[in-house]
Design a protein around this motif. Structure first.
Motif, PDB file in Angstrom:
ATOM      1  N   HIS A  15      10.222 -37.514  45.096  1.00 51.12           N
ATOM      2  CA  HIS A  15       9.367 -37.110  43.981  1.00 51.12           C
ATOM      3  C   HIS A  15       8.754 -38.349  43.339  1.00 51.12           C
ATOM      4  O   HIS A  15       9.380 -39.406  43.298  1.00 51.12           O
ATOM      5  CB  HIS A  15      10.172 -36.366  42.905  1.00 51.12           C
ATOM      6  N   SER A  17       7.074 -40.271  39.879  1.00 51.90           N
ATOM      7  CA  SER A  17       6.983 -40.306  38.424  1.00 51.90           C
ATOM      8  C   SER A  17       6.295 -41.611  38.040  1.00 51.90           C
ATOM      9  O   SER A  17       6.267 -42.557  38.824  1.00 51.90           O
ATOM     10  CB  SER A  17       8.364 -40.200  37.760  1.00 51.90           C
ATOM     11  N   GLU A  78       2.380 -39.198  50.389  1.00 52.72           N
ATOM     12  CA  GLU A  78       2.814 -37.838  50.092  1.00 52.72           C
ATOM     13  C   GLU A  78       4.332 -37.829  49.986  1.00 52.72           C
ATOM     14  O   GLU A  78       5.040 -38.167  50.943  1.00 52.72           O
ATOM     15  CB  GLU A  78       2.375 -36.860  51.178  1.00 52.72           C
ATOM     16  N   ASP A  81       8.148 -33.563  48.189  1.00 52.49           N
ATOM     17  CA  ASP A  81       7.852 -32.301  47.499  1.00 52.49           C
ATOM     18  C   ASP A  81       6.394 -31.881  47.649  1.00 52.49           C
ATOM     19  O   ASP A  81       5.976 -30.877  47.095  1.00 52.49           O
ATOM     20  CB  ASP A  81       8.244 -32.388  46.020  1.00 52.49           C
ATOM     21  N   GLU A  83       3.659 -33.565  46.651  1.00 51.46           N
ATOM     22  CA  GLU A  83       2.734 -34.231  45.743  1.00 51.46           C
ATOM     23  C   GLU A  83       2.164 -35.484  46.414  1.00 51.46           C
ATOM     24  O   GLU A  83       2.890 -36.214  47.085  1.00 51.46           O
ATOM     25  CB  GLU A  83       3.446 -34.625  44.445  1.00 51.46           C
ATOM     26  N   THR A  84       0.869 -35.720  46.245  1.00 55.67           N
ATOM     27  CA  THR A  84       0.243 -36.907  46.815  1.00 55.67           C
ATOM     28  C   THR A  84      -0.290 -37.799  45.711  1.00 55.67           C
ATOM     29  O   THR A  84      -0.692 -37.325  44.641  1.00 55.67           O
ATOM     30  CB  THR A  84      -0.914 -36.552  47.779  1.00 55.67           C
ATOM     31  N   ARG A  85      -0.291 -39.084  45.993  1.00 58.51           N
ATOM     32  CA  ARG A  85      -0.853 -40.083  45.093  1.00 58.51           C
ATOM     33  C   ARG A  85      -1.660 -41.063  45.926  1.00 58.51           C
ATOM     34  O   ARG A  85      -1.297 -41.365  47.073  1.00 58.51           O
ATOM     35  CB  ARG A  85       0.238 -40.853  44.356  1.00 58.51           C
ATOM     36  N   HIS A 103       8.840 -39.887  52.883  1.00 52.97           N
ATOM     37  CA  HIS A 103       7.451 -39.665  52.497  1.00 52.97           C
ATOM     38  C   HIS A 103       6.552 -40.036  53.666  1.00 52.97           C
ATOM     39  O   HIS A 103       7.002 -40.629  54.641  1.00 52.97           O
ATOM     40  CB  HIS A 103       7.109 -40.538  51.278  1.00 52.97           C
TER      41      HIS A 103
END
Length: 120
Positions: A15, A17, A78, A81, A83-85, A103
């Motif tokens: 994940h 943050s 990625e 979970d 979520e991608t950044r 990831h």
């Protein structure tokens, strides 16, 4: 200042943050005026890494606890979970997903990604 933190939960799912870097005014380099400085953290290695334009990796955990500093190029990460950044020049990415599924990382754009990595 902050860094993108990639950790994993008890099920091994990674994940993201955003974590602020704690700083305090410090006489870091006297006689220069004091400046905001973070606490130090022990490190074991510094390395440089190039991901060629078009490069894409399979899902993997981070090989060690490490912090990457993006010097050039754009990459997409990625988390487990979903979520991608996207990380570009000046981005700070702390990877601590060392035990779970990990990831995926891909270079986006026409430029090689250049990273400086400090292993903790």
């Amino acid at each position: 200042m902050q860094f993108l933190h990639l950790t994993e939960d008890n099920d091994g799912i990674s994940h993201f943050s955003e974590v602020p870097i704690q700083m305090a005014a410090t006489d870091f380099a006297p006689p220069a005026p004091s400046m905001p400085v973070s606490p130090s953290e022990p490190a074991t290695a510094l390395l440089y890494l190039v991901l060629p334009a078009g490069w894409s990796g399979e899902k993997h955990p981070s090989p060690r606890r490490q912090v990457a500093f993006c010097l050039a190029g754009q990459l997409r990460v990625e988390a487990g979970d979903g979520e991608t950044r996207e990380i570009g020049p000046g981005g700070i990415w702390r990877m601590e997903d060392t035990d779970g599924a990990g990831h995926t990382t891909s270079v986006i754009g026409p430029e090689n990604v250049q990273l400086a990595i400090v292993q903790l």
